[in-house]
Design an enzyme around this catalytic site. Structure first.
Site, PDB file in Angstrom:
ATOM      1  N   GLY A 232     -11.838  16.071 -26.599  1.00 58.16           N
ATOM      2  CA  GLY A 232     -11.007  14.979 -27.100  1.00 58.16           C
ATOM      3  C   GLY A 232      -9.622  15.455 -27.485  1.00 58.16           C
ATOM      4  O   GLY A 232      -9.403  15.890 -28.606  1.00 58.16           O
TER       5      GLY A 232
ATOM      6  N   LYS B 204     -23.744  12.973 -24.713  1.00 56.38           N
ATOM      7  CA  LYS B 204     -22.331  12.704 -24.997  1.00 56.38           C
ATOM      8  C   LYS B 204     -22.225  11.421 -25.804  1.00 56.38           C
ATOM      9  O   LYS B 204     -22.612  10.343 -25.340  1.00 56.38           O
ATOM     10  CB  LYS B 204     -21.534  12.593 -23.703  1.00 56.38           C
ATOM     11  CG  LYS B 204     -20.020  12.518 -23.960  1.00 56.38           C
ATOM     12  CD  LYS B 204     -19.230  12.660 -22.676  1.00 56.38           C
ATOM     13  CE  LYS B 204     -17.734  12.730 -22.964  1.00 56.38           C
ATOM     14  NZ  LYS B 204     -16.938  12.904 -21.716  1.00 56.38           N
TER      15      LYS B 204
ATOM     16  N   CYS C  13     -19.640   5.470 -22.730  1.00 54.64           N
ATOM     17  CA  CYS C  13     -18.399   5.027 -22.101  1.00 54.64           C
ATOM     18  C   CYS C  13     -17.974   3.695 -22.718  1.00 54.64           C
ATOM     19  O   CYS C  13     -18.728   2.720 -22.643  1.00 54.64           O
ATOM     20  CB  CYS C  13     -18.584   4.879 -20.591  1.00 54.64           C
ATOM     21  SG  CYS C  13     -17.125   4.258 -19.749  1.00 54.64           S
TER      22      CYS C  13
END
Length: 289
Positions: A228, A150, A117
């Site tokens: 994305g 991720k 993140c």
């Protein structure tokens, strides 16, 4: 678990079991929860979100109720037979193992380990192959279900990070997380977001995601879950051609939950027109010989 289909990406409408159920009923094959940590977290001060060049720039700051409180939502999803992946984050590999072990008690299809993140302390994990290895290895040791890593497009070498996740036992890599970005209000002459820097998602980052998936597919032997900026079936086909076995859709959901049905129908038409019967036949096809 077979990695295929069109999933809700983490962080988009992933807060309660009821909204996740609605997304599934509108066509998402799998729903990925918001990233959940060990303890409750309030996140960043506002503003936390703004539009930018056709995309969405957010700095929510990983707001979440903590894994203990969130178990109620997970148990409800399981009772409703909604296929879900639990996204988690942590400040250390040991903490990640604790969160994963508790969450695994709700029997998710997989644990998605958020290592990237861009507007929180965990942003640097997926910049470092060694750190990535340690986090993935710790979670793999703690749970029996599949583990997805991720990772970030902001890393200097995303392939090295992906390979580290694979060596640590990751069952798939999710690429990509949002792109580190910011906006400045020209009237106030200050950053728009309360955190100043946020993560950009939506159509503007789609070519970046395609490039990342393409590079990872050429180097890894585990599946790639592409995410994305996917908005249309054409985007989905392109992402599959780059190497994505499954695709997550996030920002596009804000314009209508029917996006999953539209994408699936479009991809199926494309396959029929090409004389193909399964999406597996186009995964990575753009790689060439």
């Amino acid at each position: 678990m077979e990695i295929k289909g069109y999933w809700l990406a983490s962080g988009i409408l992933g807060v309660t079991a009821s909204i996740l159920r609605r997304v599934h009923e509108h066509g998402a094959d799998v729903v990925v929860t918001k990233s959940i940590g060990l303890v409750p977290r309030t996140g960043h001060p506002g503003p936390i979100c703004t539009e930018s060049h056709g995309g969405l720039l957010n700095a929510v700051g990983l707001t979440n109720p903590g894994i203990e409180a969130f178990m109620q939502e997970l148990d409800q999803l399981r009772a409703w037979h909604v296929p879900f992946v639990l996204s988690i984050f942590a400040q250390s590999p040991e903490e990640a193992a604790r969160v994963a072990a508790r969450g695994a008690e709700a029997h998710p299809l997989a644990i998605e380990l958020n290592l990237s993140c861009p507007h929180a302390e965990i942003s640097q994990i997926a910049h470092n192959p060694d750190l990535t290895f340690r986090y993935v290895h710790a979670v793999k040791d703690a749970v029996d279900c599949p583990v997805f890593a991720k990772i970030t497009p902001n890393a200097s070498d995303i392939v090295a990070v992906g390979l580290a996740a694979e060596r640590a036992g990751a069952d798939a890599v999710v690429a990509i997380n949002t792109v580190r970005a910011m906006r400045i209000d020209i009237q106030q002459r200050r950053p728009v977001l309360g955190n100043r820097v946020g993560g950009l998602s939506g159509p503007p980052i789609f070519p970046i995601a395609v490039r990342a998936v393409y590079d990872l597919y050429g180097a890894l032997s585990i599946p790639i879950i592409g995410v994305g900026g996917v908005t249309t079936w054409q985007d989905a086909v392109e992402m599959h051609l780059a190497g994505a076995s499954a695709i997550q859709i996030g920002t596009a959901v804000l314009c209508g939950m029917d996006v999953f049905a539209r994408v699936k129908q479009g991809v199926q038409r494309y396959l029929r027109d090409m004389g193909l019967s399964d999406v597996k036949e186009i995964v990575g096809a753009a790689q060439g010989d």
